[in-house]
Design a protein around this motif. Structure first.
Motif, PDB file in Angstrom:
ATOM      1  N   UNK A   1      18.251  -1.528  14.420  1.00 23.46           N
ATOM      2  CA  UNK A   1      17.805  -0.177  14.072  1.00 23.46           C
ATOM      3  C   UNK A   1      19.031   0.671  13.757  1.00 23.46           C
ATOM      4  N   UNK A   2      19.076   1.226  12.556  1.00 30.02           N
ATOM      5  CA  UNK A   2      20.183   2.097  12.151  1.00 30.02           C
ATOM      6  C   UNK A   2      19.575   3.380  11.596  1.00 30.02           C
ATOM      7  N   UNK A   3      19.915   4.526  12.203  1.00 28.23           N
ATOM      8  CA  UNK A   3      19.272   5.781  11.820  1.00 28.23           C
ATOM      9  C   UNK A   3      20.269   6.936  11.921  1.00 28.23           C
ATOM     10  N   UNK A   4      20.191   7.838  10.955  1.00 25.83           N
ATOM     11  CA  UNK A   4      21.039   9.029  10.987  1.00 25.83           C
ATOM     12  C   UNK A   4      20.560  10.003  12.062  1.00 25.83           C
TER      13      UNK A   4
ATOM     14  N   UNK B   1      25.614   8.345  12.896  1.00 29.27           N
ATOM     15  CA  UNK B   1      24.636   7.307  12.595  1.00 29.27           C
ATOM     16  C   UNK B   1      24.495   6.434  13.835  1.00 29.27           C
ATOM     17  N   UNK B   2      23.253   6.281  14.315  1.00 32.89           N
ATOM     18  CA  UNK B   2      22.987   5.551  15.550  1.00 32.89           C
ATOM     19  C   UNK B   2      22.625   4.112  15.218  1.00 32.89           C
ATOM     20  N   UNK B   3      23.258   3.175  15.914  1.00 31.44           N
ATOM     21  CA  UNK B   3      22.951   1.745  15.787  1.00 31.44           C
ATOM     22  C   UNK B   3      22.321   1.312  17.106  1.00 31.44           C
ATOM     23  N   UNK B   4      21.023   0.982  17.096  1.00 29.32           N
ATOM     24  CA  UNK B   4      20.282   0.737  18.327  1.00 29.32           C
ATOM     25  C   UNK B   4      19.600  -0.623  18.311  1.00 29.32           C
ATOM     26  N   UNK B   5      19.345  -1.130  19.521  1.00 28.46           N
ATOM     27  CA  UNK B   5      18.599  -2.379  19.697  1.00 28.46           C
ATOM     28  C   UNK B   5      17.109  -2.113  19.795  1.00 28.46           C
ATOM     29  N   UNK B   6      16.734  -0.941  20.327  1.00 35.56           N
ATOM     30  CA  UNK B   6      15.327  -0.634  20.571  1.00 35.56           C
ATOM     31  C   UNK B   6      15.075   0.837  20.302  1.00 35.56           C
ATOM     32  N   UNK B   7      13.789   1.185  20.167  1.00 41.43           N
ATOM     33  CA  UNK B   7      13.445   2.587  19.964  1.00 41.43           C
ATOM     34  C   UNK B   7      13.776   3.409  21.211  1.00 41.43           C
TER      35      UNK B   7
END
Length: 434
Positions: free
Chosen positions: A334-337, A396-402
């Motif tokens: 998951x990659x989100x601004x 920018x967030x790089x995540x494994x889960x919501x």
């Protein structure tokens, strides 16, 4: 002296004889001193403090509690130590640049602690890279490449390893006397001739104020020089992340970009300053200006990048890592601004909260035994003073889960204040020399 006499002498504000300190450290190392006695000693030092001579004696005794390396290299043996921060990946670019300039760098580094990232965790993001080689392998790589970044072996300063574990659970970590001995015993056991210290202050540092950081830096410089290692220190600002990335694989990718000519400006300034200080003190440059020119050339020519690639390959990593790091490191799913909520400038950053966002994502440890997710973290971090609006990503967030994504967003909400453009603290506040 009896162990309890040593503790009582320091408890009452006395000066410990060299033989008493050596005796106590020997007892910590061989287990003849109990955890209770070691805790009582640490608390006595915490409240009564030590003179510089006592600190030198304690540091040297802890250094000598295990293996002390010696080198026969055609150039000076040097290293750097940082007191820790967020986005502080300086070691990754510093060691190969120094090697390219003729120094030899056996860098013994640590893992992440609290909100701060660890150099070893960054290298563990590289498949195959061996962060725990034996001393023979360390010697081979330093001799062949000029630098090796590895972790502390069981043979290096074992007294520090035991005493630190006791301090960690007895509220005595913050003692400048014990911090000094802990940091320097490991560094000096590596057989260094020259050392530079990056002592940080600010919202992302363990020393929040410049005054506290200065006190620690002065102690480290005096004790290291007293122990025979030429040492200087820089006081550097940690009121914002140093790199534009925080998280293990992301900071490694940031370092490779730096070495390939795309460096964050603040990160470049600190790295070059620390390298220059070492080259000058080690006699590899006639002046600090000459040293800076040599470091700049090591980066611009690609020589530092080549040394980094050689080190990674020599310690088991991919031979083409610097050509395509993204091919070898896992990306988060998951990659989100993370967008600004209002228009203005980044007026303040709680840098500790930025580091805690990485921990929330799984890129740091809550407990020493926790596993690390190397892929998660933050990049494209906005710097202090950056102009933003509701359409501008602050990070920018790089995540494994919501769940990790939402927890990181909450931390960033607390970390970034949007308002008027701030008056920034100088990046390098002061240089401390003996």
């Amino acid at each position: 002296m009896l162990t309890q006499e040593i503790i009582a002498l320091k408890r009452d504000g006395g000066v410990l004889p060299q033989a008493a300190i050596a005796q106590f450290v020997a007892g910590i190392t061989d287990g003849s001193i109990s955890e209770g006695q070691a805790a009582a000693f640490a608390m006595a030092v915490f409240f009564q403090k030590m003179s510089i001579d006592e600190r030198v004696t304690l540091t040297c005794a802890m250094r000598d509690s295990g293996d002390v390396l010696t080198w026969a290299m055609p150039g000076p043996v040097v290293d750097k130590h940082s007191t820790g921060g967020v986005g502080d990946n300086v070691s990754l670019m510093l060691a190969p640049a120094l090697a390219a300039c003729g120094a030899y760098v056996p860098m013994i580094s640590g893992r992440g602690l609290g909100h701060t990232g660890g150099t070893l965790d960054k290298f563990d993001a590289i498949p195959g890279y061996n962060t725990q080689p034996d001393i023979g392998e360390l010697r081979r790589v330093v001799g062949q490449v000029g630098c090796a970044i590895i972790g502390q072996t069981g043979e290096i300063a074992p007294a520090d390893k035991r005493l630190y574990g006791i301090r960690d659970v007895t509220a005595t970590v913050e003692s400048i006397d014990l911090i000094t001995a802990s940091i320097l015993s490991k560094k000096l056991a590596a057989g260094l001739e020259h050392l530079v210290l990056d002592v940080k202050f600010g919202s992302g540092a363990f020393m929040a104020t410049a005054a506290d950081a200065r006190a620690l830096a002065e102690s480290l410089v005096q004790v290291a020089n007293g122990a025979g290692c030429t040492t200087t220190a820089l006081l550097t600002d940690m009121n914002q992340p140093l790199a534009s990335a925080a998280g293990n694989a992301l900071e490694m990718a940031n370092a490779v970009a730096f070495l390939r000519g795309n460096a964050d400006a603040r990160l470049y300034e600190v790295t070059v300053a620390l390298c220059a200080d070492l080259l000058h003190s080690a006699g590899l440059a006639e002046s600090l200006d000459d040293a800076r020119a040599k470091v700049n050339n090591a980066y611009a020519s690609g020589a530092a990048a080549e040394k980094f690639a050689q080190m990674v390959a020599a310690l088991g990593g991919p031979a083409d890592f610097t050509d395509a790091p993204e091919k070898h490191m896992e990306a988060a799913p998951i990659i989100m601004d993370y967008l600004a909520r209002t228009e203005g400038h980044v007026a303040q950053i709680n840098t500790r909260a930025v580091g805690q966002a990485v921990v929330e994502l799984g890129g740091g440890r809550r407990r020493a035994a926790d596993a690390i997710d190397y892929s998660v973290g933050l990049d494209r971090l906005a710097a202090l003073g950056a102009k933003v609006d509701a359409h501008t990503p602050i990070a920018r967030i790089h995540a494994r889960s919501d769940a990790g994504l939402q927890a990181a967003r909450a931390r960033l909400d607390a970390a970034y204040t949007i308002g008027d453009a701030p008056v920034e603290t100088p990046l390098i506040l002061e240089r401390i020399a003996p």
